[in-house]
Design a protein around this motif. Structure first.
Motif, PDB file in Angstrom:
ATOM      1  N   ASP A 176       0.791  -1.064   0.032  1.00 24.07           N
ATOM      2  CA  ASP A 176       0.081  -0.097   0.052  1.00 24.07           C
ATOM      3  C   ASP A 176       0.819   1.329  -0.098  1.00 24.07           C
ATOM      4  OD1 ASP A 176       0.965  -0.289   2.331  1.00 24.07           O
ATOM      5  OD2 ASP A 176      -0.873   0.146   3.629  1.00 24.07           O
ATOM      6  N   VAL A 177       2.137   1.064  -0.215  1.00 23.73           N
ATOM      7  CA  VAL A 177       2.999   2.393  -0.291  1.00 23.73           C
ATOM      8  C   VAL A 177       2.679   3.272  -1.438  1.00 23.73           C
ATOM      9  CG1 VAL A 177       5.425   2.964  -0.240  1.00 23.73           C
ATOM     10  CG2 VAL A 177       4.851   1.473   1.563  1.00 23.73           C
ATOM     11  N   ASP A 178       2.616   4.145  -1.547  1.00 21.51           N
ATOM     12  CA  ASP A 178       2.421   4.990  -2.732  1.00 21.51           C
ATOM     13  C   ASP A 178       3.649   5.871  -3.146  1.00 21.51           C
ATOM     14  OD1 ASP A 178      -0.427   4.991  -3.254  1.00 21.51           O
ATOM     15  OD2 ASP A 178      -0.546   5.803  -1.111  1.00 21.51           O
ATOM     16  N   TYR A 179       4.559   6.277  -2.174  1.00 19.85           N
ATOM     17  CA  TYR A 179       5.716   6.948  -2.608  1.00 19.85           C
ATOM     18  C   TYR A 179       6.811   6.759  -1.572  1.00 19.85           C
ATOM     19  CZ  TYR A 179       2.523   9.634  -4.916  1.00 19.85           C
ATOM     20  OH  TYR A 179       1.141  10.030  -5.512  1.00 19.85           O
ATOM     21  N   ILE A 180       8.053   6.618  -1.890  1.00 24.66           N
ATOM     22  CA  ILE A 180       9.322   6.502  -1.028  1.00 24.66           C
ATOM     23  C   ILE A 180       9.927   7.890  -0.842  1.00 24.66           C
ATOM     24  CG2 ILE A 180      11.301   5.227  -0.796  1.00 24.66           C
ATOM     25  CD1 ILE A 180       9.866   2.854  -2.374  1.00 24.66           C
ATOM     26  N   ILE A 181      10.317   8.306   0.392  1.00 23.20           N
ATOM     27  CA  ILE A 181      11.102   9.314   0.540  1.00 23.20           C
ATOM     28  C   ILE A 181      12.362   9.004   1.500  1.00 23.20           C
ATOM     29  CG2 ILE A 181      11.239  11.516   1.864  1.00 23.20           C
ATOM     30  CD1 ILE A 181       8.375  11.783   1.641  1.00 23.20           C
ATOM     31  N   ILE A 182      13.430   9.644   0.706  1.00 25.98           N
ATOM     32  CA  ILE A 182      14.883   9.311   1.238  1.00 25.98           C
ATOM     33  C   ILE A 182      15.603  10.635   1.545  1.00 25.98           C
ATOM     34  CG2 ILE A 182      17.207   8.218   0.785  1.00 25.98           C
ATOM     35  CD1 ILE A 182      15.624   6.308  -1.116  1.00 25.98           C
ATOM     36  N   SER A 183      15.955  10.799   2.514  1.00 26.85           N
ATOM     37  CA  SER A 183      16.732  12.233   2.936  1.00 26.85           C
ATOM     38  C   SER A 183      18.102  11.725   3.512  1.00 26.85           C
ATOM     39  CB  SER A 183      16.154  12.744   4.232  1.00 26.85           C
ATOM     40  OG  SER A 183      14.953  13.219   3.725  1.00 26.85           O
ATOM     41  N   ASP A 184      18.833  10.953   2.620  1.00 25.69           N
ATOM     42  CA  ASP A 184      20.301  10.510   3.189  1.00 25.69           C
ATOM     43  C   ASP A 184      21.342  11.072   2.049  1.00 25.69           C
ATOM     44  OD1 ASP A 184      22.440   9.002   3.955  1.00 25.69           O
ATOM     45  OD2 ASP A 184      22.082   7.386   2.750  1.00 25.69           O
ATOM     46  N   ALA A 370      26.425  -1.732  -6.177  1.00 25.54           N
ATOM     47  CA  ALA A 370      25.273  -0.964  -6.164  1.00 25.54           C
ATOM     48  C   ALA A 370      25.019  -0.227  -7.318  1.00 25.54           C
ATOM     49  CB  ALA A 370      25.289  -0.037  -4.986  1.00 25.54           C
ATOM     50  N   LYS A 371      23.590  -0.228  -7.584  1.00 27.23           N
ATOM     51  CA  LYS A 371      23.203   0.293  -8.900  1.00 27.23           C
ATOM     52  C   LYS A 371      22.911   1.979  -8.785  1.00 27.23           C
ATOM     53  CE  LYS A 371      20.978  -3.738 -11.109  1.00 27.23           C
ATOM     54  NZ  LYS A 371      19.924  -4.222 -11.315  1.00 27.23           N
ATOM     55  N   PRO A 372      23.386   2.727 -10.015  1.00 24.81           N
ATOM     56  CA  PRO A 372      22.810   4.171  -9.816  1.00 24.81           C
ATOM     57  C   PRO A 372      21.402   4.221  -9.978  1.00 24.81           C
ATOM     58  CG  PRO A 372      23.718   3.695 -12.042  1.00 24.81           C
ATOM     59  CD  PRO A 372      23.931   2.244 -11.224  1.00 24.81           C
ATOM     60  N   TRP A 373      20.746   5.432  -9.476  1.00 24.91           N
ATOM     61  CA  TRP A 373      19.274   5.609  -9.782  1.00 24.91           C
ATOM     62  C   TRP A 373      19.216   7.217 -10.285  1.00 24.91           C
ATOM     63  CZ3 TRP A 373      17.276   9.856  -6.802  1.00 24.91           C
ATOM     64  CH2 TRP A 373      15.875   9.985  -6.907  1.00 24.91           C
ATOM     65  N   LEU A 374      18.098   7.283 -10.902  1.00 27.78           N
ATOM     66  CA  LEU A 374      17.868   8.667 -11.726  1.00 27.78           C
ATOM     67  C   LEU A 374      16.367   8.640 -11.564  1.00 27.78           C
ATOM     68  CD1 LEU A 374      19.377  10.751 -13.015  1.00 27.78           C
ATOM     69  CD2 LEU A 374      19.150   9.571 -15.127  1.00 27.78           C
ATOM     70  N   ALA A 409      18.225   2.290  -3.611  1.00 25.03           N
ATOM     71  CA  ALA A 409      17.109   3.182  -4.171  1.00 25.03           C
ATOM     72  C   ALA A 409      16.842   2.613  -5.627  1.00 25.03           C
ATOM     73  CB  ALA A 409      17.980   4.473  -4.405  1.00 25.03           C
ATOM     74  N   LYS A 410      17.802   1.965  -6.363  1.00 23.07           N
ATOM     75  CA  LYS A 410      17.187   1.501  -7.550  1.00 23.07           C
ATOM     76  C   LYS A 410      16.393   0.311  -7.371  1.00 23.07           C
ATOM     77  CE  LYS A 410      17.758   1.396 -12.226  1.00 23.07           C
ATOM     78  NZ  LYS A 410      16.313   0.981 -12.515  1.00 23.07           N
ATOM     79  N   THR A 416       9.453  -2.216  -6.125  1.00 23.66           N
ATOM     80  CA  THR A 416       8.113  -2.140  -5.704  1.00 23.66           C
ATOM     81  C   THR A 416       7.205  -1.289  -6.645  1.00 23.66           C
ATOM     82  OG1 THR A 416       8.748   0.126  -4.885  1.00 23.66           O
ATOM     83  CG2 THR A 416       8.829  -1.774  -3.465  1.00 23.66           C
ATOM     84  N   GLY A 417       7.924  -0.719  -7.908  1.00 30.49           N
ATOM     85  CA  GLY A 417       7.329   0.081  -8.534  1.00 30.49           C
ATOM     86  C   GLY A 417       6.714   1.318  -8.148  1.00 30.49           C
ATOM     87  N   LYS A 418       7.277   1.764  -7.186  1.00 32.32           N
ATOM     88  CA  LYS A 418       7.043   2.948  -6.433  1.00 32.32           C
ATOM     89  C   LYS A 418       7.900   4.276  -6.877  1.00 32.32           C
ATOM     90  CE  LYS A 418       4.149   0.601  -4.511  1.00 32.32           C
ATOM     91  NZ  LYS A 418       2.576   0.269  -4.805  1.00 32.32           N
ATOM     92  N   SER A 419       7.421   5.307  -7.033  1.00 31.80           N
ATOM     93  CA  SER A 419       8.534   6.457  -7.077  1.00 31.80           C
ATOM     94  C   SER A 419       8.991   7.027  -6.065  1.00 31.80           C
ATOM     95  CB  SER A 419       7.861   7.555  -8.062  1.00 31.80           C
ATOM     96  OG  SER A 419       7.179   7.097  -8.879  1.00 31.80           O
ATOM     97  N   ILE A 420      10.267   7.336  -6.107  1.00 29.44           N
ATOM     98  CA  ILE A 420      11.167   7.851  -4.941  1.00 29.44           C
ATOM     99  C   ILE A 420      11.414   9.240  -5.146  1.00 29.44           C
ATOM    100  CG2 ILE A 420      13.128   7.699  -3.929  1.00 29.44           C
ATOM    101  CD1 ILE A 420      13.728   4.777  -5.055  1.00 29.44           C
TER     102      ILE A 420
END
Ligand SMILES: CC(C)C[C@H](N)C(=O)NCC(=O)O
Length: 447
Positions: A176-184, A370-374, A409-410, A416-420
């Protein structure tokens, strides 16, 4: 005021734990850190789980338990969106004798800067999100969204075990997660920022083994083909003095810089002179802003971190080390792939080593891939992020990328298919992984 007093107390407790994930001897501290995180969230009434993610295999074949992952949930109102905050509470190594001016594990407030290992990376940002929920609770205001947390203890060493846990919980915790937030991550300048990309990281050990034990360099020097000489020789073939990666195939995989990107970099606030003075160098690899930002964020680089086994203490030991292990990493970017990089590096080093015709043995291992994320900055999440920054700081944020790596991140996105969205809380001069790491009160509006 509520936020300020809560943060002060708990950040001090958290920084006091030497949760260095790179040192297996500190693993008990990592376990304690995860317990403390779970207890904090439990005390706030969250639905908390400490998820066992198995063991870590060490280079000598032994295993050690991985720190459990903490998941927590506040609210499950189906009419609300669900936001999941990811963070980590492990840290990089730190010792007073590395050149810290304060004890790294004793949070010290000097002129509004809170010094301590992990203060910025990533303990205060994790607490900032936890305390956000706590402030709503303290003021008896309903949370506008359901909030979930996923907090780990192995981020600094590649998030070992977390990929599998995310796959396993895709249809449960993440359903049920809609979005992921990262402050790292951190701002680039004094201007607030939103981050839309991170580099990946392939971390290698290159081991050269020769005689059966260390030897006196006077007695044996000149007769033995020395492992350290072999190692330095092959390391020197990785990258040129001007920063050109010499491993075949690496540069060819990199996505080219578009005109739109070039223009974005051109518009970003970044002062080269203050960057130079902050890190204490008189000259950089590039002298213009676009090249510097591009090479910091979206081109790969090779860094040699150190050599295990070689003499490195004070004094002047005259030894021929029998076995030496170089540690180096390649920060990678779209469209590089860690599995391909592993092969390129291994094949290249083996071929360079073969040309030396040395009787010593070379072993190359990749321990982090570890993969890059964009992200797509046109996504509504980034519009919401911009509006939030505007509301708090009354300026438009810079849209920036991060040269460092958030290994998971990637995977989050792919599984999950969710946006970050990455919303940095740290400052541009926080000294992550370095001496005198800090989190500024100004940065978290605690003044
Ligand atoms: C600035 C980075 C994204 C912060 C992150 N916590 C980190 O240090 N990751 C490991 C790395 O080596 O980049």
């Amino acid at each position: 005021t509520v936020f300020c007093s809560l943060l002060n107390v708990t950040l001090r407790d958290w920084v006091a734990v030497e949760s260095d994930s790179s040192d297996v001897l500190r693993r008990p501290d990592c376990h304690r850190m995860m317990d403390m995180t779970a207890e904090k969230l439990q005390a706030m009434g969250g639905k908390v789980e400490l998820v066992d993610i198995g063991v870590q295999e060490l280079p000598d074949g032994k295993t050690v338990a991985l720190p459990k992952v903490v998941t927590a949930q506040f609210g499950n109102d189906p009419s609300k969106q669900t936001v999941c905050v990811y963070g980590h509470v492990d840290v990089q190594p730190a010792k007073l004798e590395d050149g810290w001016t304060t004890e790294p594990y004793n949070l010290t407030d000097i002129n509004g800067n809170l010094y301590g290992r992990g203060a910025s990376d990533n303990k205060a940002p994790v607490l900032a999100w936890i305390h956000t929920v706590e402030v709503y609770q303290a003021l008896s205001i309903d949370l506008p969204v359901n909030v979930k947390f996923i907090i780990e203890g192995m981020e600094e060493t590649g998030s070992n075990g977390l990929d599998a846990m995310i796959v396993a919980q895709r249809d449960t915790f993440f359903s049920d997660v809609d979005y992921i937030i990262i402050s790292d991550c951190g701002w680039l300048s004094r201007r607030p920022a939103l981050t839309y990309g991170t580099r990946g990281n392939c971390y290698f050990f290159a081991e050269v083994e020769g005689p059966k034990q260390d030897l006196h360099s006077g007695v044996y020097g000149g007769t033995v083909i020395e492992p350290m000489t072999d190692l330095i020789g092959i390391l020197d073939t990785l990258i040129s003095p001007s920063g050109k990666i010499l491993i075949p195939g690496i540069r060819e995989a990199v996505a080219s810089l578009s005109d739109e990107e070039w223009k974005m970099y051109q518009d970003i606030e970044f002062d080269i002179e203050s960057f130079k003075s902050k890190i204490g160098v008189s000259q950089l690899m590039y002298s213009n802003k676009v090249d510097l930002l591009a090479h910091r964020w979206r081109y790969p680089t090779v860094t040699i971190h150190g050599i295990e086994g070689g003499f490195s203490g004070p004094g002047s030991k005259t030894v021929i080390p029998a076995k030496v292990i170089a540690k180096f990493s390649i920060r990678q970017v779209p469209n590089m792939d860690p599995a391909v990089v592993k092969k390129q590096v291994t094949d290249y080093l083996n071929s360079v080593f073969a040309k030396r015709k040395s009787p010593n043995k070379l072993k190359v291992t990749m321990i982090i891939g570890a993969k890059p994320w964009l992200a797509d900055t046109k996504h509504p999440l980034y519009e919401a992020g911009k509006a939030a920054v505007k509301r708090v700081f009354n300026v438009e944020p810079d849209l920036i990328r991060e040269g460092g790596t958030i290994p998971i991140a990637k995977t989050f996105e792919d599984v999950t298919g969710k946006s970050i969205i990455m919303m940095p809380i740290g400052g541009f001069d926080d000294g992550l992984h370095s001496q005198n790491e800090k989190m500024s009160r100004l940065q978290i509006k605690l003044v």
